[in-house]
Design a protein around this motif. Structure first.
Motif, PDB file in Angstrom:
ATOM      1  N   THR A 584       0.813  -1.223   0.000  1.00 25.78           N
ATOM      2  CA  THR A 584       0.000   0.000   0.000  1.00 25.78           C
ATOM      3  C   THR A 584       0.844   1.270   0.000  1.00 25.78           C
ATOM      4  OG1 THR A 584      -1.692  -1.196   1.253  1.00 25.78           O
ATOM      5  CG2 THR A 584      -1.856   1.210   1.204  1.00 25.78           C
ATOM      6  N   LEU A 585       1.880   1.309   0.849  1.00 22.98           N
ATOM      7  CA  LEU A 585       2.656   2.535   1.036  1.00 22.98           C
ATOM      8  C   LEU A 585       3.942   2.569   0.238  1.00 22.98           C
ATOM      9  CD1 LEU A 585       2.305   2.835   4.931  1.00 22.98           C
ATOM     10  CD2 LEU A 585       0.846   3.851   3.172  1.00 22.98           C
ATOM     11  N   LEU A 611      -1.929   7.321   9.041  1.00 24.07           N
ATOM     12  CA  LEU A 611      -2.649   6.630   7.974  1.00 24.07           C
ATOM     13  C   LEU A 611      -4.108   7.073   7.981  1.00 24.07           C
ATOM     14  CD1 LEU A 611      -1.271   2.976   8.340  1.00 24.07           C
ATOM     15  CD2 LEU A 611      -0.317   4.875   7.037  1.00 24.07           C
ATOM     16  N   THR A 615      -6.773   4.241   4.034  1.00 26.38           N
ATOM     17  CA  THR A 615      -5.533   3.461   3.913  1.00 26.38           C
ATOM     18  C   THR A 615      -5.529   2.298   4.889  1.00 26.38           C
ATOM     19  OG1 THR A 615      -4.303   5.420   3.198  1.00 26.38           O
ATOM     20  CG2 THR A 615      -3.012   3.575   4.024  1.00 26.38           C
ATOM     21  N   GLU A 618      -7.655  -0.373   3.502  1.00 26.28           N
ATOM     22  CA  GLU A 618      -7.006  -1.051   2.375  1.00 26.28           C
ATOM     23  C   GLU A 618      -5.979  -2.062   2.873  1.00 26.28           C
ATOM     24  OE1 GLU A 618      -4.446   0.002  -1.683  1.00 26.28           O
ATOM     25  OE2 GLU A 618      -5.110   1.613  -0.350  1.00 26.28           O
TER      26      GLU A 618
END
Length: 886
Positions: A584-585, A611, A615, A618
């Motif tokens: 994700t990041l 976050l 996020t 997710e």
């Protein structure tokens, strides 16, 4: 000769002389009594003491070290640095004094063309221990050094020990004569500035006890195995070989110093204090970068606090050099380029390292801005009160709470014509240091002397068979009670049990220890904890529930199956969350620590922003899709190089050997080096529920999750809560958020109306109180007690309303109230009264003193209070008397 070349020449020389070359250990020490690796010998202690067998009788290395006990000397001497590299060669029961001396002399004096360091023999002096005839004879008769360049010194200079009972021995130190420009002649016994120590050869031969001080101890015998421990300061050799004045001007450090000169626009070599600041910047930037590369992150405790202090001293030094803007992007990248040849990780991990560094600088610059505001207010109050000295407690509060440097407080105060009560500040700092030292001593007292494990470790490594089974039969190798070996332990005692084999997992890699029991003929032991006190050895802390356990007894380890199953779920979930975070990041979201136990996991990672809820959702979805997919979990034992080539992630804080265990979940989707226990397929995890996300530092975040049955129970509880709310509010679930939001808005509106109504009521009382005003000298004084009030705000509202009614008259308003058993007094003055020299802050402080408390504030309105409620009439009387004198 470049620093990296000196190190390579050193390693090449000893490799040719049958030494095993080992990589530097981490700056984060394995020794629980140390925050950092403070000396080159620290990683070798298990081999030197014989607790762990050495991998080879001869070893050589270049060890990274951090030492901050002399931090105030950094930049002021040629040799003090917080980060340094120690060249070491070690002999474990192999060569001794003659071998160590021969090797050192050969490497130092051989020509550069022959691979040596090329020092001229006439520039070298040596010292030996005052009774060490053997070492002196070797230097004189075998090496051929002139007797006048061999000096004997006592225990303070030429005897080494750890400060604890155990090994010690005389040493021989080699010095370089820098020449008459640096001091007087006469050898190192006369001048240690001109004669600079470059190499220390320790002849570890004695066993010492009854240590009473650095030079006060008893040598009680010889060690069964004599060892050699040498250390040569790489930075010292580098600046001598490069012909510069000090270590800060050597090739790995000077580039940062030069960049700081460019940024500041100030010269180097003209103003002593500026030169010190430039050298502090150069040293601290390099030290900070190396600590970051070993996984340390800025924080307010432990290792993180030391790193934060180094980084903030850098910012402070640049500020004193006239630079108030961020400089880390330039300084740290310069240090990276200077050090990356020796430490390639600085370039490969640059994104994560720089993110942490830059975030810390931004945070501290904000701290300085906030602290400056608080300091300005404190200085203003000091001047208004007629004092010329800022209280030491104020300076300490700025330092301790806000991280505001004392030297900056002194500078700003001086600019405003004030001094600081430095004695009071230093006393508070000393109290803090005493508390910290006592805390450190307390922790150290709780640690067992690892030498007690020497004989147990000599029997071999503890076999861990818990990956494949939960129960195994073994043998009791040793027992400890209160840190001392015993032959048996009986019912009711707490003991440590060392077994030949165990299925109980010892805490490591973020996974807590297993729960379970150890049973045998006539005894049952409840396992409290499982640890590895020294590499390769597992110790079980147990409560002897029944019977007596003895050394050599047959024992069976039994793991709590339910707890192990839940722990496996949590540990595998940690790997999935790590992978989901990186997915994700991005790859910079690397691990900075973890903890997993049955039903729970937390994961710290390098990231500087909170976050968003989207996020977090997710990340949770990605991890749970991996659970649903039933990904296969496989483990392989491979070489470290093979694991790195396969892209395996290494875990923060773990130390790895040449052979490692690699855990794959779904093949390369999640691939990490890990010794923990895991599920067989991801579907066994059940469910992962993220329950928290928070900051644990300027550049670190933490996510927390419940796993498996614990996650289900949490979600079930939330479902029940939602059901209760929908029933109570008679609102469908999908409309619940809107309903609660609407109710909150209605409540806020109602509270606002109530506050307005109460304020109007208080304002209505103002005219009546104003009519009670009486003459007090040249002024009108309206004094009124409201009785019980909700808060000081109510008193303040009435006081200002009465002042407004009194208008242009030279008047003072004093209103009191009682809240939570404490008397509150608010004093307000009209403009005419202030023009006549009356100050509300002075009157409030006066009244508060009568009430047994304190107070103060602005000239127009101020507040005070105290606990002596009965003294309110006297407090009003004191204000009246003061006005009559005005």
């Amino acid at each position: 000769m470049k620093t990296a070349e000196i190190a390579q020449r050193y390693l090449t020389f000893f490799e040719k002389n049958d030494h095993l070359i080992v990589p530097s250990a981490s700056l984060v020490s394995d020794d629980p009594t140390l925050l950092f690796t403070v000396a080159g010998m620290v990683p070798m202690i298990p081999y030197l003491t014989g607790v762990v067998p050495a991998p080879h009788p001869r070893i050589a290395d270049v060890q990274k070290c951090i030492r901050t006990n002399d931090i105030e000397e950094v930049g002021r001497t040629a040799r003090h640095g917080t980060f340094f590299q120690m060249l070491g060669n070690w002999s474990f029961g192999d060569y001794f004094k003659e071998g160590a001396i021969r090797y050192a002399w050969e490497l130092l004096t051989s020509s550069e063309a022959d691979g040596g360091l090329g020092f001229d023999e006439k520039d070298l002096w040596v010292t030996v221990y005052e009774t060490d005839d053997e070492a002196e004879a070797i230097w004189r008769d075998i090496i051929g050094l002139k007797p006048e360049r061999i000096q004997r010194l006592g225990r303070a200079d030429n005897y080494w020990n750890t400060g604890q009972p155990g090994p010690g021995g005389p040493d021989s130190e080699i010095f370089f004569d820098r020449g008459p420009a640096y001091g007087q002649d006469g050898g190192p016994a006369v001048d240690d500035n001109r004669f600079l120590e470059i190499w220390n050869l320790v002849f570890m031969q004695d066993f010492i006890e009854n240590i009473r001080g650095k030079t006060e101890f008893d040598i009680v015998g010889e060690l069964p195995q004599k060892n050699i421990d040498t250390g040569m300061g790489l930075e010292r050799v580098a600046f001598l070989k490069q012909g510069v004045e000090n270590m800060y001007e050597s090739d790995q450090v000077r580039p940062v110093l030069d960049r700081a000169i460019e940024i500041s626009g100030r010269p180097y070599g003209e103003v002593h204090e500026d030169d010190v600041r430039f050298r502090v910047v150069a040293d601290h930037v390099r030290s900070s970068l190396m600590l970051l590369s070993d996984g340390v992150r800025p924080s307010n405790e432990g290792r993180g606090y030391i790193l934060r202090r180094l980084m903030r001293r850098t910012v402070r030094s640049m500020r004193l050099l006239g630079v108030d803007v961020p400089t880390f992007p330039e300084l740290f990248s310069t240090s990276r380029d200077a050090m990356k040849i020796a430490y390639p990780v600085l370039e490969t991990d640059w994104t994560a390292l720089s993110t942490a560094a830059f975030a810390e600088e931004e945070t501290f610059l904000r701290t300085l801005a906030q602290g400056s505001t608080i300091l300005d207010l404190a200085l203003d109050e000091t001047k208004k009160s007629g004092q010329a000295t800022l209280a030491g407690s104020e300076a300490f509060l700025l330092h301790d709470t806000y991280g505001f440097p004392i030297d900056l407080t002194l500078e700003v105060a001086e600019e405003q014509g004030l001094s600081v009560d430095r004695a009071a500040f230093d006393a508070l700092m000393q109290e803090q240091r005493i508390r910290a030292k006592e805390d450190a001593r307390s922790r150290k007292r709780q640690l067992a002397d690892v030498s007690v494990y020497r004989d147990l470790r000599a029997e071999g490594e503890t076999v861990f068979s818990g990956y494949d089974e939960l129960e195994t039969e073994s043998r009791v190798l040793g027992l400890l009670v209160d840190g001392a070996p015993v032959s048996s332990a009986t019912e009711g005692q707490i003991a440590e049990v060392v077994l030949a084999e165990t299925t109980l997992y010892a805490e490591s890699g973020g996974q807590v220890a297993d729960k379970g029991t150890i049973t045998g003929p006539g005894f049952v032991l409840d396992v409290i904890d499982v640890q590895r006190p020294v590499p390769g050895l597992v110790s079980h802390t147990v409560d002897v529930r029944q019977g007596t356990v003895s050394v050599d007894a047959v024992a069976t380890t039994v793991v709590d199956a339910a707890n192990r199953r839940a722990a496996r779920q949590a540990h595998s979930a940690t790997h999935l969350v790590h992978a989901a975070l990186r997915d994700t990041l991005g790859p910079t979201a690397t691990q900075a620590g973890s903890l997993n136990r049955a039903g729970y996991m937390r994961f710290d990672f390098n990231w500087s922003q909170a976050l968003s809820p989207e996020t977090r959702t997710e990340i949770e979805d990605i991890a749970n899709r991996a659970v649903q997919d039933g990904l296969e979990v496989t483990t392989r034992v491979v070489s470290l190089d093979e694991a790195k080539a396969a892209g395996a992630m290494a875990l923060f804080g773990e130390k790895y050997g040449d052979v490692v265990r690699m855990v794959d979940i779904g093949g390369p989707w999640s691939r990490e080096l890990c010794a923990g226990t895991h599920v067989r397929t991801s579907s066994e995890i059940g469910i992962i529920s993220l329950v928290g996300e928070s900051s644990v530092g300027a550049s670190n975040r933490r996510v927390e999750a419940l796993v498996g049955a614990d996650a289900f129970r949490e979600l079930a509880a939330e479902r029940a809560l939602v059901s209760q709310l929908t029933a109570s509010l008679k609102t469908p679930r999908e409309q619940l958020v809107d309903k609660v939001t609407d109710l909150a808005a209605q409540l806020k509106t109602a509270e606002k109306r109530i506050a307005q109504f109460e304020s109007a009521q208080r304002a209505d009382r103002a005219p009546g109180i104003a009519k009670e005003a009486r003459a007090a000298g040249a002024f009108q004084l309206a004094a009124h007690d409201l009785g019980s009030v909700e808060s000081a705000d109510e008193v303040r509202d009435v006081a200002t309303a009465v002042r407004d009614v009194l208008g242009a008259a030279p008047a003072v308003v004093a209103v009191s109230g009682l809240a939570n058993g404490r008397a509150i007094v608010v004093v307000a003055t009209t403009e005419a009264a202030r023009g006549a020299g009356v100050k509300a802050g002075v009157l409030a402080k006066l009244a508060a003193g009568v009430l047994g408390g304190g107070g103060g504030g602005r000239d127009d309105i101020a507040q005070g209070g105290g606990t002596d409620v009965s003294a309110l009439p006297a407090a009003f009387g004191a204000i009246e008397q003061e006005l009559q004198r005005a």
